[in-house]
Design a protein around this motif. Structure first.
Motif, PDB file in Angstrom:
ATOM      1  N   GLY A 188       0.796  -1.204   0.000  1.00 47.17           N
ATOM      2  CA  GLY A 188       0.000   0.000   0.000  1.00 47.17           C
ATOM      3  C   GLY A 188       0.833   1.261   0.000  1.00 47.17           C
ATOM      4  O   GLY A 188       0.415   2.301  -0.478  1.00 47.17           O
ATOM      5  N   VAL A 189       2.054   1.190   0.554  1.00 43.59           N
ATOM      6  CA  VAL A 189       2.913   2.367   0.656  1.00 43.59           C
ATOM      7  C   VAL A 189       3.516   2.727  -0.689  1.00 43.59           C
ATOM      8  O   VAL A 189       3.587   3.896  -1.064  1.00 43.59           O
ATOM      9  CB  VAL A 189       4.037   2.115   1.690  1.00 43.59           C
ATOM     10  CG1 VAL A 189       5.037   3.258   1.695  1.00 43.59           C
ATOM     11  CG2 VAL A 189       3.433   1.934   3.074  1.00 43.59           C
ATOM     12  N   ILE A 190       3.983   1.722  -1.442  1.00 42.60           N
ATOM     13  CA  ILE A 190       4.612   1.963  -2.727  1.00 42.60           C
ATOM     14  C   ILE A 190       3.738   1.369  -3.822  1.00 42.60           C
ATOM     15  O   ILE A 190       3.534   0.159  -3.866  1.00 42.60           O
ATOM     16  CB  ILE A 190       6.021   1.350  -2.793  1.00 42.60           C
ATOM     17  CG1 ILE A 190       6.884   1.907  -1.652  1.00 42.60           C
ATOM     18  CG2 ILE A 190       6.675   1.622  -4.123  1.00 42.60           C
ATOM     19  CD1 ILE A 190       8.271   1.312  -1.595  1.00 42.60           C
TER      20      ILE A 190
ATOM     21  N   LEU B 184       1.136 -10.849   2.178  1.00 45.67           N
ATOM     22  CA  LEU B 184       2.356 -11.150   2.912  1.00 45.67           C
ATOM     23  C   LEU B 184       3.533 -11.273   1.954  1.00 45.67           C
ATOM     24  O   LEU B 184       4.629 -10.780   2.230  1.00 45.67           O
ATOM     25  CB  LEU B 184       2.191 -12.453   3.695  1.00 45.67           C
ATOM     26  CG  LEU B 184       3.458 -13.075   4.294  1.00 45.67           C
ATOM     27  CD1 LEU B 184       4.062 -12.154   5.342  1.00 45.67           C
ATOM     28  CD2 LEU B 184       3.150 -14.447   4.880  1.00 45.67           C
ATOM     29  N   TYR B 185       3.301 -11.904   0.815  1.00 45.75           N
ATOM     30  CA  TYR B 185       4.403 -12.146  -0.123  1.00 45.75           C
ATOM     31  C   TYR B 185       4.856 -10.865  -0.826  1.00 45.75           C
ATOM     32  O   TYR B 185       6.047 -10.679  -1.074  1.00 45.75           O
ATOM     33  CB  TYR B 185       3.990 -13.202  -1.142  1.00 45.75           C
ATOM     34  CG  TYR B 185       3.855 -14.577  -0.541  1.00 45.75           C
ATOM     35  CD1 TYR B 185       4.949 -15.229   0.002  1.00 45.75           C
ATOM     36  CD2 TYR B 185       2.620 -15.220  -0.504  1.00 45.75           C
ATOM     37  CE1 TYR B 185       4.822 -16.494   0.569  1.00 45.75           C
ATOM     38  CE2 TYR B 185       2.484 -16.477   0.047  1.00 45.75           C
ATOM     39  CZ  TYR B 185       3.594 -17.113   0.596  1.00 45.75           C
ATOM     40  OH  TYR B 185       3.476 -18.351   1.159  1.00 45.75           O
ATOM     41  N   VAL B 186       3.923  -9.985  -1.158  1.00 46.08           N
ATOM     42  CA  VAL B 186       4.350  -8.727  -1.779  1.00 46.08           C
ATOM     43  C   VAL B 186       5.066  -7.854  -0.747  1.00 46.08           C
ATOM     44  O   VAL B 186       5.972  -7.091  -1.072  1.00 46.08           O
ATOM     45  CB  VAL B 186       3.163  -7.993  -2.443  1.00 46.08           C
ATOM     46  CG1 VAL B 186       2.290  -7.290  -1.448  1.00 46.08           C
ATOM     47  CG2 VAL B 186       3.679  -7.003  -3.482  1.00 46.08           C
ATOM     48  N   GLN B 187       4.682  -7.967   0.526  1.00 44.84           N
ATOM     49  CA  GLN B 187       5.417  -7.267   1.580  1.00 44.84           C
ATOM     50  C   GLN B 187       6.845  -7.787   1.677  1.00 44.84           C
ATOM     51  O   GLN B 187       7.795  -7.014   1.824  1.00 44.84           O
ATOM     52  CB  GLN B 187       4.705  -7.439   2.916  1.00 44.84           C
ATOM     53  CG  GLN B 187       3.401  -6.666   3.025  1.00 44.84           C
ATOM     54  CD  GLN B 187       2.701  -6.916   4.354  1.00 44.84           C
ATOM     55  OE1 GLN B 187       2.683  -8.040   4.858  1.00 44.84           O
ATOM     56  NE2 GLN B 187       2.134  -5.874   4.925  1.00 44.84           N
TER      57      GLN B 187
ATOM     58  N   GLY C 198      10.858 -14.553  -6.293  1.00 49.35           N
ATOM     59  CA  GLY C 198      10.144 -15.711  -5.767  1.00 49.35           C
ATOM     60  C   GLY C 198       8.956 -15.336  -4.912  1.00 49.35           C
ATOM     61  O   GLY C 198       7.882 -15.954  -5.004  1.00 49.35           O
ATOM     62  N   PHE C 199       9.125 -14.325  -4.072  1.00 48.66           N
ATOM     63  CA  PHE C 199       8.014 -13.912  -3.213  1.00 48.66           C
ATOM     64  C   PHE C 199       6.927 -13.188  -4.014  1.00 48.66           C
ATOM     65  O   PHE C 199       5.736 -13.359  -3.749  1.00 48.66           O
ATOM     66  CB  PHE C 199       8.515 -13.036  -2.067  1.00 48.66           C
ATOM     67  CG  PHE C 199       9.284 -13.789  -1.020  1.00 48.66           C
ATOM     68  CD1 PHE C 199       8.832 -15.015  -0.552  1.00 48.66           C
ATOM     69  CD2 PHE C 199      10.464 -13.284  -0.492  1.00 48.66           C
ATOM     70  CE1 PHE C 199       9.532 -15.722   0.420  1.00 48.66           C
ATOM     71  CE2 PHE C 199      11.180 -13.984   0.480  1.00 48.66           C
ATOM     72  CZ  PHE C 199      10.712 -15.208   0.925  1.00 48.66           C
TER      73      PHE C 199
END
Length: 416
Positions: free
Chosen positions: A16-18, A349-352, A337-338
């Protein structure tokens, strides 16, 4: 050790930040910066090609040997970048690399390619390391995508046939690691001093299937497709540990595991790369299967991410010792990978985790003063003083991560 998912909420929602547009812009800028470094500091105007080693202070070692892996990865990087965003300098660097490989690395007598040449281009280590030849196929295939060169394509096919003729283990499946110059048996099969001396390794098989998939994109041969399927089956049956979803690393000819070490970078790299290879050959069964494995392998890997967002190097299972160094290539593969796991699941969670990897890279690894990325930092946060360019430090993992994430984030939606 507590999984990183226990405390990731404390870092804020990076997704959400970027915005994806901002991510894409940053990766595009970084891609250009990395390639500019290689254009500025690594071109060998005296002996041709590229220097074999450049220090952290951008000083070339004009006497350093030149490795097949380094030159093949340079070829891949500039060809891929020029295909992504045409730039005449990128095209010329790819041409330069292709010409050098063709002139100095290819063994015209026995087939295959030498592991290294000296600074002047004379064959130095003439063994046939299949890992290196695979990367040569990978680079040549990418160059064909850019140039449609029949010469480069034929050379890639010839190298593929060399591997299939000499290195394929007909009785035990898979491929033998290395051979002498004439493809006869060699005692020391290792890629490097830190590797186990075993006939088969995960690292080599991962990059054979990667190279074969890249070749298939420019040469859709049916037997090549079958060989890619066979390699995916080998990963499924022998290499991926079904209890942990880590990769086993070193094997006998009969695929008996010889070590109890987990390499977190290889785990997360294989998670997305095997799925990609399945997608290239357009096998729906393999694609769906390796998508499910990609998520499981990413889920396993996230447990080894430190609180600063970086993925540790490896775990010795027998001694329960964690190597807490944070290497550049591991963080690059973690981002891809994430993010791939995010696309597959929609789980933020993975995009974080991807965003935190990128923040770590920006804070600790990118040399904002002198360019490129540092090798990494140790468990105390101190820089690891390895060359910026060398046998193993190449514009491959970081360039590929930038290209992968630019392409994926431009789509900006999970894959279902």
């Amino acid at each position: 050790m507590e999984p990183i998912s226990q405390d990731i909420s404390n870092t804020g929602n990076i997704a959400g930040v970027i915005a994806p547009e901002q991510f894409t812009h940053e990766f595009q800028q970084e891609l250009r910066a990395i390639l500019q470094y290689w254009l500025q500091y690594t071109v060998d105007e005296t002996n041709g090609g590229f220097y074999g080693s450049v220090t952290n202070d951008n000083i070339p070692d004009t006497t350093a040997p030149k490795g097949l892996v380094l030159n093949s990865r340079i070829l891949w990087a500039f060809a891929a970048a020029a295909t992504h965003e045409y730039n005449q300098q990128y095209k010329e660097a790819a041409d330069r690399s292709f010409d050098y490989i063709q002139q100095y690395f290819i063994d015209l007598t026995h087939g295959g390619a030498y592991w290294s040449v000296d600074a002047a281009g004379k064959p130095l280590d003439t063994k046939k390391q299949v890992y290196g030849i695979a990367f040569c196929i990978y680079g040549l295939s990418e160059y064909v995508k850019l140039t449609r060169s029949d010469q480069a394509l034929q050379l890639a096919i010839d190298l593929y046939n060399n591997i299939e003729t000499h290195a394929r283990d007909i009785t035990g499946e898979g491929y033998i690691e290395a051979f002498r110059e004439d493809w006869s048996v060699i005692a020391d099969l290792r890629l490097s001093d830190k590797d186990s001396n075993t006939p088969k390794t995960t690292n080599t098989h991962l990059h054979i299937v990667e190279a074969y998939a890249n070749l298939y994109e420019v040469w859709p041969d049916e037997q090549l497709r079958k060989n890619i399927k066979n390699l995916l089956t080998i990963f499924d049956q022998f290499i991926i540990d079904r209890n942990t979803y880590h990769l086993k690393l070193f094997f006998t000819r009969e695929w008996q595991s010889q070590t109890a070490v987990c390499s977190f970078g290889h785990d997360i790299e294989a998670a997305w790369l095997l799925q990609h290879c399945a997608e290239v050959i357009e096998s729906s069964i393999h694609t769906q299967y390796f998508k499910s494995l990609a998520v499981k392998m990413a889920q396993t890997t996230l447990n080894w991410v430190d609180k600063d967002g970086a993925l540790w190097y490896e775990l010795d299972i027998s001694s329960k010792t964690i190597n807490r160094q944070k290497h550049w290539w591991v963080q690059a593969e973690a981002m891809v990978g994430f993010y791939n796991a995010y696309q597959l699941t929609g789980n933020k969670l993975y995009v974080q985790l991807c965003g935190r990897s990128w923040q770590f890279i920006q804070q600790y690894l990118i040399d904002t003063e002198k360019g490129e990325w540092f090798w990494g930092i140790d468990e105390k946060g101190q820089l690891l003083y390895e060359p910026k360019a060398g046998f193993w430090k190449c514009p491959y993992h970081n360039v590929r991560a930038c290209l992968q994430l630019i392409g994926r984030m431009q789509k900006h939606q999970p894959v279902t």
